[in-house]
Design an enzyme around this catalytic site. Structure first.
Site, short mmCIF file in Angstrom:
data_model
loop_
_atom_site.label_atom_id
_atom_site.label_comp_id
_atom_site.label_asym_id
_atom_site.label_seq_id
_atom_site.Cartn_x
_atom_site.Cartn_y
_atom_site.Cartn_z
N THR A 234 0.85 -1.21 0.00
CA THR A 234 0.00 0.00 0.00
C THR A 234 0.88 1.25 0.00
O THR A 234 0.40 2.34 0.31
CB THR A 234 -0.91 0.04 1.26
OG1 THR A 234 -0.09 -0.18 2.42
CG2 THR A 234 -2.01 -0.99 1.19
N ARG A 236 4.06 2.52 -2.42
CA ARG A 236 4.17 3.10 -3.76
C ARG A 236 4.52 1.98 -4.73
O ARG A 236 5.31 1.07 -4.42
CB ARG A 236 5.28 4.16 -3.81
CG ARG A 236 4.91 5.51 -3.23
CD ARG A 236 3.86 6.23 -4.06
NE ARG A 236 3.52 7.55 -3.55
CZ ARG A 236 2.50 7.81 -2.71
NH1 ARG A 236 1.71 6.83 -2.31
NH2 ARG A 236 2.25 9.04 -2.31
N GLU A 265 0.54 4.10 -12.77
CA GLU A 265 -0.86 4.23 -12.37
C GLU A 265 -1.53 5.18 -13.35
O GLU A 265 -0.96 6.25 -13.59
CB GLU A 265 -0.97 4.80 -10.95
CG GLU A 265 -0.47 3.81 -9.92
CD GLU A 265 -0.61 4.32 -8.48
OE1 GLU A 265 -1.09 5.45 -8.27
OE2 GLU A 265 -0.25 3.56 -7.56
N HIS A 284 -5.28 2.41 -6.04
CA HIS A 284 -4.67 3.40 -5.13
C HIS A 284 -5.76 4.10 -4.31
O HIS A 284 -5.91 5.33 -4.38
CB HIS A 284 -3.82 4.40 -5.91
CG HIS A 284 -2.80 5.10 -5.04
ND1 HIS A 284 -1.61 5.57 -5.52
CD2 HIS A 284 -2.81 5.41 -3.71
CE1 HIS A 284 -0.93 6.14 -4.53
NE2 HIS A 284 -1.64 6.04 -3.41
C1 DGY Z 1 -0.52 9.44 0.07
O1 DGY Z 1 -1.07 10.35 0.68
O2 DGY Z 1 0.70 9.42 -0.15
C2 DGY Z 1 -1.35 8.31 -0.36
O3 DGY Z 1 -0.70 7.43 -1.20
C3 DGY Z 1 -2.64 8.81 -0.99
O4 DGY Z 1 -3.51 7.75 -1.09
#
Ligand code: DGY
Length: 324
Positions: A234, A236, A265, A284
């Site tokens: 979750t 990058r 993405e 995302h």
């Molecule tokens: C962030 O704020 O970096 C998140 O990836 C957004 O979803």
């Protein structure tokens, strides 16, 4: 006094936008898609502030297009790998981000992905919708349990720690690899990444994307995971080598993966990962709760306005600009 001119690169939630409009003369990009590079360079010209999203690359060229009147860049995200921060620092421009308020939403989502991949939730739904559910079967769609297993967190900042907190209730033993973090929530540090990969049944990535972490999850990393392990990302997409993951999942060298972030993405629909039943991919959305997105907009607006007033940003990623 005329209001300062700013460019906002997308329509953000009212909680932030209302504040921006009250204080600034704001040009707000109305498109559903991000402004193109040409548009970004044109709209940046002469502004005092830029409120941008993680989909906008902000580098020296954009900062120079804005010119010497630019006072602040405010990112509507906690991650800021879309911004070439040294370019901003070199020009004395503070860069803001939105930490903290999306921690719970992101940790919840990391957990949702972990459970879904372990218990094959989206595969099971596809199976049902395809009319394959003909009866209850003793061996149908078997997954892996969480209780008694080991969760390895790669990166133990705010979000990693919030995942550890949730893991306590699932009877998971939690370990983490992050040389800069102190223990929390029953999680124990391990000395090396290899050790974490060797013993973890679940590996969840919580590192920012930097030169060191780019493609960190590669063939070598994956080859050190257990064949029964589940990978969750979750953080990058750039942290992961997707081709290596495809090979590992296809050959069942790990059990499953769940990704909320990809590179690029959006993920092209012909990406081979999308053909695999043991790979779950979402667009995302880990921070996509109403509260989080409202607060991201609000913090981004607060950073922007503080910068325009010449005040210290509440959340600044390059505080060294204040030391000049
Ligand atoms: C962030 O704020 O970096 C998140 O990836 C957004 O979803």
């Amino acid at each position: 006094m005329p209001k300062p001119k700013v460019f906002v690169t997308r329509v953000i939630r009212d909680k932030g936008l209302d504040l921006v409009k009250e204080f600034c003369e704001a040009e707000i990009w109305p498109g559903e898609l991000p402004p193109s590079r040409e548009v970004l360079l044109e709209k940046a010209r002469g502004v005092a502030g830029i409120l941008c999203l993680l989909t906008d690359r902000i580098d020296g060229e954009v900062l120079d297009a804005a010119g010497p009147g630019l006072k602040v860049v405010s990112n509507h995200a906690v991650g800021f790998d879309n911004i070439v921060v040294p370019d901003a620092t070199a020009r004395g421009i503070p860069v803001g981000n939105t930490p903290g308020i999306l921690t719970d939403a992101t940790a919840d989502f990391a957990f949702a992905l972990m459970l879904a991949a372990a218990r094959r939730v989206s595969e099971a739904e596809r199976y049902l919708r395809a009319g394959k559910w003909v009866t209850w079967g003793p061996s149908t769609l078997l997954g892996v349990d969480l209780a008694g297993k080991t969760l390895g967190l790669v990166g133990f900042g705010r979000i990693g720690q919030a995942v550890a907190k949730r893991a306590v209730g699932f009877d998971l033993r939690v370990i983490y690899y992050d040389p800069s973090a102190a223990p929390a929530w029953n999680a124990s540090p391990v000395g090396t990444l290899d050790e974490l990969l060797r013993v973890s049944d679940f590996v969840s990535i919580h590192t920012p994307l930097t030169a060191e972490t780019r493609r960190m999850v590669n063939a070598d990393f994956l080859s050190k995971m257990k064949p029964t392990a589940v990978l969750v990302n979750t953080a990058r997409g750039g942290v992961l080598d997707q081709a290596a993951l495809y090979d590992a999942l296809k050959d069942k060298r790990i059990f499953a993966a769940a990704l909320d972030v990809t590179d690029p993405e959006p993920l092209p629909l012909d990406c081979p990962l999308l053909r695999l039943e043991n790979c779950l991919i979402t667009p995302h959305i880990a921070s996509a709760s109403t509260y989080s997105r409202d607060m991201m907009a609000y913090l981004a607006a607060q950073n922007l306005i503080a910068g325009l007033k010449g005040e210290r940003l509440p959340h600044c990623v390059n505080p060294e600009v204040y030391e000049r």
